[in-house]
Scaffold this motif. Structure first.
Motif, PDB file in Angstrom:
ATOM      1  N   LYS A  74       0.843  -1.182   0.000  1.00 31.65           N
ATOM      2  CA  LYS A  74       0.000   0.000   0.000  1.00 31.65           C
ATOM      3  C   LYS A  74       0.890   1.247   0.000  1.00 31.65           C
ATOM      4  CE  LYS A  74      -3.911  -2.097   2.388  1.00 31.65           C
ATOM      5  NZ  LYS A  74      -4.819  -2.063   3.549  1.00 31.65           N
TER       6      LYS A  74
ATOM      7  N   THR B 173     -11.834  10.072   9.596  1.00 37.27           N
ATOM      8  CA  THR B 173     -10.415   9.914   9.861  1.00 37.27           C
ATOM      9  C   THR B 173      -9.602   9.969   8.590  1.00 37.27           C
ATOM     10  OG1 THR B 173     -10.559   7.522   9.649  1.00 37.27           O
ATOM     11  CG2 THR B 173     -10.980   8.438  11.836  1.00 37.27           C
ATOM     12  N   SER B 174      -8.270  10.159   8.789  1.00 40.55           N
ATOM     13  CA  SER B 174      -7.364  10.217   7.637  1.00 40.55           C
ATOM     14  C   SER B 174      -7.310   8.880   6.914  1.00 40.55           C
ATOM     15  CB  SER B 174      -5.965  10.616   8.108  1.00 40.55           C
ATOM     16  OG  SER B 174      -5.982  11.899   8.687  1.00 40.55           O
ATOM     17  N   THR B 175      -7.472   7.791   7.680  1.00 37.06           N
ATOM     18  CA  THR B 175      -7.439   6.464   7.059  1.00 37.06           C
ATOM     19  C   THR B 175      -8.572   6.294   6.067  1.00 37.06           C
ATOM     20  OG1 THR B 175      -6.477   5.559   9.077  1.00 37.06           O
ATOM     21  CG2 THR B 175      -7.432   3.994   7.523  1.00 37.06           C
ATOM     22  N   HIS B 176      -9.749   6.761   6.440  1.00 39.41           N
ATOM     23  CA  HIS B 176     -10.895   6.667   5.542  1.00 39.41           C
ATOM     24  C   HIS B 176     -10.677   7.507   4.291  1.00 39.41           C
ATOM     25  CE1 HIS B 176     -15.045   6.470   4.183  1.00 39.41           C
ATOM     26  NE2 HIS B 176     -15.061   7.792   4.125  1.00 39.41           N
TER      27      HIS B 176
ATOM     28  N   LYS C 253      -8.183   5.800   1.974  1.00 44.15           N
ATOM     29  CA  LYS C 253      -8.813   4.694   1.256  1.00 44.15           C
ATOM     30  C   LYS C 253      -9.674   5.207   0.106  1.00 44.15           C
ATOM     31  CE  LYS C 253     -11.961   0.773   1.917  1.00 44.15           C
ATOM     32  NZ  LYS C 253     -12.823   0.060   2.887  1.00 44.15           N
TER      33      LYS C 253
END
Length: 487
Positions: free
Chosen positions: A26, A117-120, A123
């Motif tokens: 990733k 969130t930054s993760t979302h 993605k």
């Protein structure tokens, strides 16, 4: 065959390797950001080239429409990552240090972390990048075919000037309306969409197109009040004629535009259609616009349906109007606030044009915070009191209670809306002057909500009344004096 098989195997091998790399390794956020930015630039080049050409192929228009939607989503996701995930603590400290501008401490939390969130976001960026890259790869043949279509003659514009002078995101719909059906019988094309979505604007642009004016000898406008047989037969004498071409067209083909408001009268339509078939020559056309889906059954060809802009397309539009030729990346915190302001406006084009002028004319972060805080509080109060967003009420031509940023103790009620032509006089006071400025009319007054810079150049005028809000303490004091108890 010997050349074809190795080429196919090579392509499959390359895609398999890319798929394996994407699954197993990733990439970091910065790498995804850079790749998405590059993909967006390539998509922008394709769209800019397409906008400058007169494309008539329906399949190509649909493919370009899908690419444009994906591009808007990409810009929205990229800006969300850049402006709402960058220096959040700095933004938070700045907000806290200017807490007098905010009505509640909880708004700090909402302001900084409203998008997840930054993760979302990361993605979602990867998903958009994959979709956009695939679309660009599939557009190779489309780019080659673009050169076969003639260029439209126009002066080069910066994007912010171009958006203020043309319809935004309606190229496919325009060509669908212009394209002739090809049949000998009278063509009927329904155009359906909610109020203020741009039906009249679309028709006006179509009627001003040189291809339409070369094809039809007359262009006539009717309202649903004109559905009378005798009315139609007198149109050739100039009753509702908007355009006439006696030299370029010898066949006397006629274009009739019918604007149906409210409930559509089926029996009146039968009379109009019957009269049209008697007096209109082969190759003539009727365009009928309405908010009602019932008119789709009247068409001899597939209806054109207009929808409001998506959140992503609306942000692209609002950002371009707000920043103009200035790169938003230079002002990331201001761009973040602009995104939050745009979310308050519910894809309203009138709201965008009225509100975007405020920060554009005042590049001060304190003022932008003040505008955002005012909008949030005022909208929350309207929803709490009336059960709906004020823009929803205005779009349905219902009364709405608006507030003033300078004097919170005053509100003004919008109880009447009208649309005026370019020949009619409009008020000098704009709605933003009352909401955000120092203008303070007395009693009942009119304000200019928006003056369209594109055909048909309509102006939208609100009739308002300024009212003083009575505080709870004042109400309780007055009711106790009168011997009345308020619940």
């Amino acid at each position: 065959m010997e050349i074809f098989l190795p080429a196919v195997m090579g392509e499959l091998t390359t895609r398999s390797i890319n798929f394996f790399i994407n699954k197993c390794f990733k990439p970091p956020a910065v790498a995804v950001e850079d790749r998405l930015q590059s993909a967006l630039l390539r998509a922008q080049v394709i769209m800019d080239e397409a906008m400058g050409r007169r494309i008539t192929n329906r399949s190509m228009l649909q493919q370009l429409d899908m690419l444009r939607d994906c591009m808007h989503r990409g810009y929205y996701t990229l800006d969300t990552f850049r402006y709402q995930s960058h220096d959040k603590e700095e933004v938070k400290d700045h907000i806290v240090s200017h807490s007098s501008l905010l009505s509640k401490v909880n708004s700090v939390k909402d302001l900084c972390f409203s998008t997840g969130t930054s993760t979302h976001i990361l993605k979602e960026m990867q998903e958009v990048l994959d979709s956009l890259s695939s679309m660009i790869l599939d557009s190779n043949e489309l780019v080659l075919f673009l050169t076969s279509y003639p260029r439209m003659y126009r002066e080069p514009y910066s994007m912010h000037l171009l958006l203020s002078k043309c319809m935004f995101g309606r190229q496919m719909e325009t060509e669908l309306v212009i394209k002739p059906h090809g049949a000998e019988e009278l063509e009927v094309l329904p155009i359906v969409g909610p109020g203020r979505v741009g039906k009249s604007t679309l028709v006006a642009h179509v009627c001003n197109d040189e291809r339409v004016r070369d094809h039809f000898s007359e262009i006539i406008f009717l309202s649903d009040h004109d559905f009378r047989d005798e009315k139609l037969t007198t149109l050739s004498e100039g009753c509702a004629k908007k355009y006439q071409n006696c030299t370029l067209n010898k066949d006397e083909r006629m274009l009739v535009v019918v604007e149906a408001a409210g409930d559509f009268n089926g029996s009146a339509w039968k009379r109009l259609f019957s009269a049209s078939r008697r007096c209109m020559t082969s190759g003539s056309k009727i365009i009928i616009t309405s908010q009602s889906d019932k008119i789709t059954t009247l068409g001899t060809t597939q209806a054109v349906t207009l929808k409001y802009l998506s959140h992503e397309a609306y942000w692209y539009f609002f950002k371009t109007l707000t920043f103009g030729s200035t790169d938003p990346a230079i002002h990331p915190r201001l761009a973040y606030l602009a995104m939050e302001i745009a979310r308050m406006l519910k894809q309203s084009l009138i709201g965008a044009t009225a509100t975007a002028s405020l920060p554009r004319d005042n590049f001060d972060i304190h003022f932008w915070f003040k505008v955002l805080t005012f909008l949030r509080g005022f909208i929350q109060r309207h929803v709490s009191k009336f059960g709906e967003h004020p823009i929803d009420a205005l779009d349905q031509y219902r009364p709405a209670q608006l507030e003033r940023m300078a004097t919170p103790s005053e509100v003004f009620l919008v109880y009447l809306q009208c649309q005026r032509s370019s020949q009619e006089e409009v008020p000098k006071i704009r709605i933003q002057d009352v909401m955000y400025g120092s203008a303070k009319p007395h009693g009942k007054f009119e304000v200019l909500a928006w003056k369209s810079p594109i055909p048909p150049y309509h102006s939208y005028v609100y009739t308002c009344e300024l009212r003083e809000l009575k505080t709870t303490a004042a109400k309780r004091k007055r009711s106790m004096k009168n011997g009345v108890t308020l619940c």
